[in-house]
Structure formats: structure tokens, C-alpha cells
Write a protein that holds these residues in place. Structure first.
Motif, PDB file in Angstrom:
ATOM      1  N   ASP A   1       0.803  -1.224   0.000  1.00  0.00           N
ATOM      2  CA  ASP A   1       0.000   0.000   0.000  1.00  0.00           C
ATOM      3  C   ASP A   1       0.836   1.273   0.000  1.00  0.00           C
ATOM      4  OD1 ASP A   1       0.988  -0.312   2.533  1.00  0.00           O
ATOM      5  OD2 ASP A   1      -0.955  -0.376   3.539  1.00  0.00           O
ATOM      6  N   ASN A   2       2.150   1.155  -0.230  1.00  0.00           N
ATOM      7  CA  ASN A   2       2.981   2.349  -0.331  1.00  0.00           C
ATOM      8  C   ASN A   2       3.234   2.684  -1.800  1.00  0.00           C
ATOM      9  OD1 ASN A   2       3.370   2.720   2.494  1.00  0.00           O
ATOM     10  ND2 ASN A   2       4.920   1.096   2.488  1.00  0.00           N
ATOM     11  N   ALA A   3       3.108   3.945  -2.132  1.00  0.00           N
ATOM     12  CA  ALA A   3       3.329   4.381  -3.514  1.00  0.00           C
ATOM     13  C   ALA A   3       4.780   4.139  -3.914  1.00  0.00           C
ATOM     14  CB  ALA A   3       2.977   5.853  -3.656  1.00  0.00           C
ATOM     15  N   LEU A   4       4.984   3.469  -5.042  1.00  0.00           N
ATOM     16  CA  LEU A   4       6.325   3.184  -5.524  1.00  0.00           C
ATOM     17  C   LEU A   4       7.055   4.486  -5.831  1.00  0.00           C
ATOM     18  CD1 LEU A   4       8.485   1.172  -6.624  1.00  0.00           C
ATOM     19  CD2 LEU A   4       7.343   1.399  -8.840  1.00  0.00           C
ATOM     20  N   PHE A   5       8.282   4.604  -5.314  1.00  0.00           N
ATOM     21  CA  PHE A   5       9.100   5.775  -5.621  1.00  0.00           C
ATOM     22  C   PHE A   5       9.690   5.625  -7.017  1.00  0.00           C
ATOM     23  CE2 PHE A   5      13.402   7.558  -5.917  1.00  0.00           C
ATOM     24  CZ  PHE A   5      13.113   8.897  -5.750  1.00  0.00           C
TER      25      PHE A   5
ATOM     26  N   LEU B   1      17.719   9.311   3.997  1.00  0.00           N
ATOM     27  CA  LEU B   1      16.663   9.258   3.001  1.00  0.00           C
ATOM     28  C   LEU B   1      15.349   8.829   3.657  1.00  0.00           C
ATOM     29  CD1 LEU B   1      18.453   7.464   0.018  1.00  0.00           C
ATOM     30  CD2 LEU B   1      17.795   9.871   0.141  1.00  0.00           C
ATOM     31  N   PRO B   2      14.225   9.361   3.178  1.00  0.00           N
ATOM     32  CA  PRO B   2      12.934   8.924   3.720  1.00  0.00           C
ATOM     33  C   PRO B   2      12.569   7.532   3.209  1.00  0.00           C
ATOM     34  CG  PRO B   2      12.602  10.481   1.925  1.00  0.00           C
ATOM     35  CD  PRO B   2      14.079  10.416   2.161  1.00  0.00           C
ATOM     36  N   VAL B   3      12.081   6.695   4.106  1.00  0.00           N
ATOM     37  CA  VAL B   3      11.549   5.379   3.766  1.00  0.00           C
ATOM     38  C   VAL B   3      10.127   5.328   4.291  1.00  0.00           C
ATOM     39  CG1 VAL B   3      11.741   2.887   4.143  1.00  0.00           C
ATOM     40  CG2 VAL B   3      13.804   4.260   3.798  1.00  0.00           C
ATOM     41  N   ALA B   4       9.190   4.940   3.446  1.00  0.00           N
ATOM     42  CA  ALA B   4       7.774   4.939   3.825  1.00  0.00           C
ATOM     43  C   ALA B   4       7.553   4.186   5.133  1.00  0.00           C
ATOM     44  CB  ALA B   4       6.935   4.314   2.709  1.00  0.00           C
TER      45      ALA B   4
ATOM     46  N   VAL C   1      15.047  -0.972  -8.526  1.00  0.00           N
ATOM     47  CA  VAL C   1      16.122  -1.461  -7.671  1.00  0.00           C
ATOM     48  C   VAL C   1      15.501  -2.307  -6.565  1.00  0.00           C
ATOM     49  CG1 VAL C   1      18.042  -0.834  -6.178  1.00  0.00           C
ATOM     50  CG2 VAL C   1      17.515   0.580  -8.162  1.00  0.00           C
ATOM     51  N   LEU C   2      15.731  -3.623  -6.592  1.00  0.00           N
ATOM     52  CA  LEU C   2      15.177  -4.546  -5.611  1.00  0.00           C
ATOM     53  C   LEU C   2      16.235  -4.836  -4.552  1.00  0.00           C
ATOM     54  CD1 LEU C   2      13.535  -7.155  -8.028  1.00  0.00           C
ATOM     55  CD2 LEU C   2      12.626  -4.966  -7.259  1.00  0.00           C
TER      56      LEU C   2
ATOM     57  N   LEU D   1      12.591  -3.941  -0.379  1.00  0.00           N
ATOM     58  CA  LEU D   1      12.384  -2.581  -0.856  1.00  0.00           C
ATOM     59  C   LEU D   1      12.491  -2.557  -2.376  1.00  0.00           C
ATOM     60  CD1 LEU D   1      13.009  -2.059   2.188  1.00  0.00           C
ATOM     61  CD2 LEU D   1      14.195   0.015   1.471  1.00  0.00           C
ATOM     62  N   VAL D   2      11.578  -1.864  -3.025  1.00  0.00           N
ATOM     63  CA  VAL D   2      11.652  -1.605  -4.457  1.00  0.00           C
ATOM     64  C   VAL D   2      11.800  -0.101  -4.626  1.00  0.00           C
ATOM     65  CG1 VAL D   2      10.540  -1.861  -6.696  1.00  0.00           C
ATOM     66  CG2 VAL D   2      10.130  -3.568  -4.895  1.00  0.00           C
ATOM     67  N   ASN D   3      12.932   0.313  -5.171  1.00  0.00           N
ATOM     68  CA  ASN D   3      13.246   1.755  -5.228  1.00  0.00           C
ATOM     69  C   ASN D   3      13.061   2.396  -3.853  1.00  0.00           C
ATOM     70  OD1 ASN D   3      13.594   1.243  -7.911  1.00  0.00           O
ATOM     71  ND2 ASN D   3      12.080   2.696  -8.644  1.00  0.00           N
ATOM     72  N   MET D   4      13.626   1.719  -2.832  1.00  0.00           N
ATOM     73  CA  MET D   4      13.619   2.185  -1.445  1.00  0.00           C
ATOM     74  C   MET D   4      12.222   2.226  -0.839  1.00  0.00           C
ATOM     75  SD  MET D   4      16.440   5.228  -1.656  1.00  0.00           S
ATOM     76  CE  MET D   4      15.320   6.202  -2.666  1.00  0.00           C
ATOM     77  N   THR D   5      11.249   1.593  -1.459  1.00  0.00           N
ATOM     78  CA  THR D   5       9.866   1.612  -0.981  1.00  0.00           C
ATOM     79  C   THR D   5       9.500   0.233  -0.448  1.00  0.00           C
ATOM     80  OG1 THR D   5       9.337   3.161  -2.762  1.00  0.00           O
ATOM     81  CG2 THR D   5       7.490   2.187  -1.566  1.00  0.00           C
ATOM     82  N   PRO D   6       9.210   0.096   0.850  1.00  0.00           N
ATOM     83  CA  PRO D   6       8.709  -1.183   1.367  1.00  0.00           C
ATOM     84  C   PRO D   6       7.254  -1.379   0.998  1.00  0.00           C
ATOM     85  CG  PRO D   6       8.808   0.429   3.128  1.00  0.00           C
ATOM     86  CD  PRO D   6       9.378   1.110   1.902  1.00  0.00           C
ATOM     87  N   ALA D   7       6.855  -2.628   0.790  1.00  0.00           N
ATOM     88  CA  ALA D   7       5.457  -2.947   0.448  1.00  0.00           C
ATOM     89  C   ALA D   7       4.934  -2.041  -0.668  1.00  0.00           C
ATOM     90  CB  ALA D   7       4.572  -2.857   1.681  1.00  0.00           C
ATOM     91  N   ALA D   8       5.731  -1.914  -1.723  1.00  0.00           N
ATOM     92  CA  ALA D   8       5.385  -0.951  -2.792  1.00  0.00           C
ATOM     93  C   ALA D   8       4.168  -1.449  -3.569  1.00  0.00           C
ATOM     94  CB  ALA D   8       6.575  -0.778  -3.726  1.00  0.00           C
TER      95      ALA D   8
END
Length: 239
Positions: free
Chosen positions: A36-40, A66-69, A201-202, A232-239
Motif C-alpha cells: 500500500d505504499n506508492a512506488l518511488f 533518506l525517507p523510507v515509507a 532497484v530490488l 524494498l523496491v526503489n527504497m519503498t517497502p510494500a510498494a
């Protein structure tokens, strides 16, 4: 509309292109209960933005935040550079076969490091061998012609006894090479980097309760690979 995704998987213990390999995938639980986090997606500058260097430049290896959701800002290691009024962290380097890359590594970490150009055919002195690890405050110059055909490559730390930990903490990114065949294929398929051609980036990571990256491999991890419990996908967890 057709889309292509270029994948860079970063496994912490060994600098290889696949994140999940062998038994590790089946013997470690990777938590992904929600998406449910928007992919960066990279922008014109900032983290993982595309940089096509048109002049010599410097990559500063340093610690940043860096911010991580779902967390406060998280400390990462990154390569930072500036060009044409933009600042980049871990830029995706875009080159063409025949280009000359002229870049200086400026080590502003508190330990030694060096850069390896993974997959590129380069002279030994600029390959980033661990014997060329530079100490804090020192620099290392790279200058070489890109002879590889078009494809997806990457660059990362290669410091002696520190590669896995430094890569887990962030020192790695894409290096994309284009050539006539690559450009003709993109045109035929209607692909445009950043719009219909998306670099992803995985990374598998492990965070502590403060949101800091943790790299503490046991003896088995050192042999078989250290797998984080969060993807993390492009630094986004649960993207």
C-alpha cells in the motif's frame, strides 16, 4: 502500452544481480503482508535519478539520510554528485558505447572504499579491485572508454572485507549502456526511460526498531548470503 522494467537486485553478502537465490529464499521469511505504499520513481534529480554525464564529475561516497515509507528518515550510504545545477544520490548512469567515462571517487566515509564497474570491460587499474581501496579522505580517478554493447550493468562498492556491508547500506546503483541496436529496439517498442522503461532497484533489508539498517551476518550467512526480512523496491517497502 508496453513497458519494460530493468531490474537490479542487490544481495548484501555477495555482489550479484539476483536478490533471491538458492536455499535462502525458502529458509527465511520475507514479510510483505500489504502493498500500500506508492512506488518511488526517480525524478530529474535526487535518489536514483538518471545522469548522462557530459563532463568529468566526482562521486562522493558518504553517509546521508533518506525517507523510507512508514519510518523516519533512515541513514544510508550513497554516492552523491552534482551536474548542471542538479544533485544526485546513487545516480543511474546513462552511457553509450564509445563514450569515455571520467569520474573521481571522493571517499568521505570513515572507512576505506572503492568502486567496481560490474560487467564492464575495463583495464585492471580502473576495475575497482579491492587492492585499490582508498582510505577516508582520499580520492581515486577513473578514466576509460565504454566498449560494452548496450545493456543493464551496475556499479558498487568493492572494498576489501567491506563490500557486503557497504552494499547493504546503499553503495550501489545502475549503469545503463546504450548502442544502435538498443536504441532501435526502444524506438520499435515505443520505450522511453523513466516512463515506459522503468528501472527498479530490488533490495532485501533488515531494519532495527529505530529504522536503521542492520547488517550482522552469522557464520552461515557469511557462506550462503545475508537475506533481509523486508523487501524494498526503489527504497519503498510494500510498494
Amino acid at each position: 502500452m508496453m513497458k519494460r522494467r530493468q531490474f537490479l537486485g542487490l544481495a548484501a553478502a555477495l555482489p550479484v544481480i539476483t536478490t533471491f537465490g538458492g536455499w535462502s529464499l525458502f529458509n527465511h521469511a520475507v514479510s510483505a503482508p500489504r502493498f500500500d505504499n506508492a512506488l518511488f520513481l526517480p525524478g530529474a534529480d535526487g535518489p536514483f535519478a538518471v545522469l548522462a554525464p557530459n563532463e568529468p564529475f566526482t562521486l562522493v561516497a558518504e553517509q546521508g539520510w533518506l525517507p523510507v515509507a512508514g519510518r523516519e528518515e533512515t541513514p544510508f550510504l550513497w554516492y552523491r554528485t552534482q551536474m548542471n545545477g542538479h544533485e544526485y544520490q546513487n545516480p543511474i548512469l546513462l552511457l553509450r558505447t564509445g563514450d569515455e567515462l571520467d569520474v573521481t571517487l571522493d571517499n568521505q566515509l570513515d572507512e576505506g572504499t572503492i568502486i567496481h564497474w560490474h560487467g564492464l570491460h575495463v583495464p585492471g587499474r580502473v576495475d575497482g579491485h579491492p587492492i585499490h581501496t582508498v582510505d577516508p579522505g582520499e580520492q581515486y580517478e577513473y578514466r576509460f572508454k565504454v566498449t560494452n554493447r548496450g545493456g543493464t550493468y551496475w556499479y558498487h562498492t568493492h572494498a576489501h572485507h567491506r563490500t557486503a556491508r557497504q552494499a547493504h547500506q546503499g553503495l550501489a546503483s545502475f549503469l545503463l549502456v546504450s548502442d544502435n541496436d538498443h536504441e532501435a529496439l526502444n524506438e520499435a517498442l515505443g520505450l522511453e526511460l523513466g516512463k515506459t522503461d522503468l528501472p527498479l532497484v530490488l533490495q532485501d533489508k533488515h531494519f532495527d526498531r529505530l529504522g536503521h539498517l542492520v547488517y550482522r551476518p552469522n557464520p552461515m550467512h557469511r557462506m550462503m548470503g545475508y537475506l533481509g526480512d523486508e523487501v524494498l523496491v526503489n527504497m519503498t517497502p510494500a510498494a
